[in-house]
Scaffold this motif. Sequence first.
Motif, PDB file in Angstrom:
ATOM      1  N   SER A  30      49.850  39.412  32.036  1.00 60.61           N
ATOM      2  CA  SER A  30      48.433  39.214  32.328  1.00 60.61           C
ATOM      3  C   SER A  30      47.949  40.309  33.270  1.00 60.61           C
ATOM      4  N   GLN A  32      45.029  41.062  34.322  1.00 62.27           N
ATOM      5  CA  GLN A  32      44.046  40.675  35.327  1.00 62.27           C
ATOM      6  C   GLN A  32      44.701  40.004  36.531  1.00 62.27           C
ATOM      7  N   TYR A  35      46.363  42.816  38.506  1.00 59.30           N
ATOM      8  CA  TYR A  35      45.319  43.591  39.165  1.00 59.30           C
ATOM      9  C   TYR A  35      44.819  42.865  40.416  1.00 59.30           C
ATOM     10  N   TYR A  61      42.478  49.548  32.926  1.00 57.79           N
ATOM     11  CA  TYR A  61      41.858  48.326  32.421  1.00 57.79           C
ATOM     12  C   TYR A  61      40.342  48.295  32.573  1.00 57.79           C
ATOM     13  N   LEU A  63      38.749  47.892  35.314  1.00 63.17           N
ATOM     14  CA  LEU A  63      38.421  46.919  36.348  1.00 63.17           C
ATOM     15  C   LEU A  63      38.085  47.689  37.626  1.00 63.17           C
ATOM     16  N   LEU A  77      38.867  36.214  36.254  1.00 66.52           N
ATOM     17  CA  LEU A  77      38.476  37.358  35.431  1.00 66.52           C
ATOM     18  C   LEU A  77      38.739  36.991  33.982  1.00 66.52           C
ATOM     19  N   ALA A  80      39.278  40.344  30.763  1.00 66.56           N
ATOM     20  CA  ALA A  80      39.079  41.259  31.887  1.00 66.56           C
ATOM     21  C   ALA A  80      39.214  42.731  31.530  1.00 66.56           C
ATOM     22  N   LYS A  99      34.009  40.015  30.716  1.00 68.54           N
ATOM     23  CA  LYS A  99      34.040  41.362  30.163  1.00 68.54           C
ATOM     24  C   LYS A  99      32.666  42.038  30.196  1.00 68.54           C
TER      25      LYS A  99
END
Length: 184
Positions: A30, A32, A35, A61, A63, A77, A80, A99
């Motif tokens: 995962s 997100q 992160y 990503y 992000l 998220l 994400a 998103k």
Amino acid sequence: MNDRWKKDYYRMTGEKYKNGIKSFATMRFSHQIKYMKLWRKVSEKGNIVDKIRLHIKAKKYGLEISPKAKIGEGLYLGHAFEITVAGGAIIGANVNLHKGCTIGAENRGERKGCPIIGEKVYVGINSTIVGNIHVGNDVMIAPNTFVNFDVPDHSIVVGNPASIHKKENATQGYIAFCVGKEEG
């Protein structure tokens, strides 16, 4: 392990973080969650190596969540990718970002600055919230909505140009696994 990050983990998975194979596998696959774990570390007291790692993950990503942003516990998220949060933004607890959403600064005019977003706020896909505005608690920002004005508590915001519709429990069914006062 950072308690705030554990609350993010809980919001994104619906399960408490435990040292074990299941949590390890979730972390591994995962992006997100990985992160946010690193983001929490950098935003509190990250060293230069962590900052570089966060920058690399951000580019990979999409992000772009500034470590200077203030984000409450239990950030979710969803899907994400391509999420942007400006450095001066303040985001409350139990907020969902999806998103393509942007929480950004206005660079001039009467709304110069960044948004303050309350608790239990759902920000839909490709939505944009900009300027020195306040978004209240229990607010749903529908997908593809542009918000550059204050939004009261218990509201649904729809469209471009956006319109506000008052609704008690506006995020019911959309904000799950709350942490903090509501955590049972």
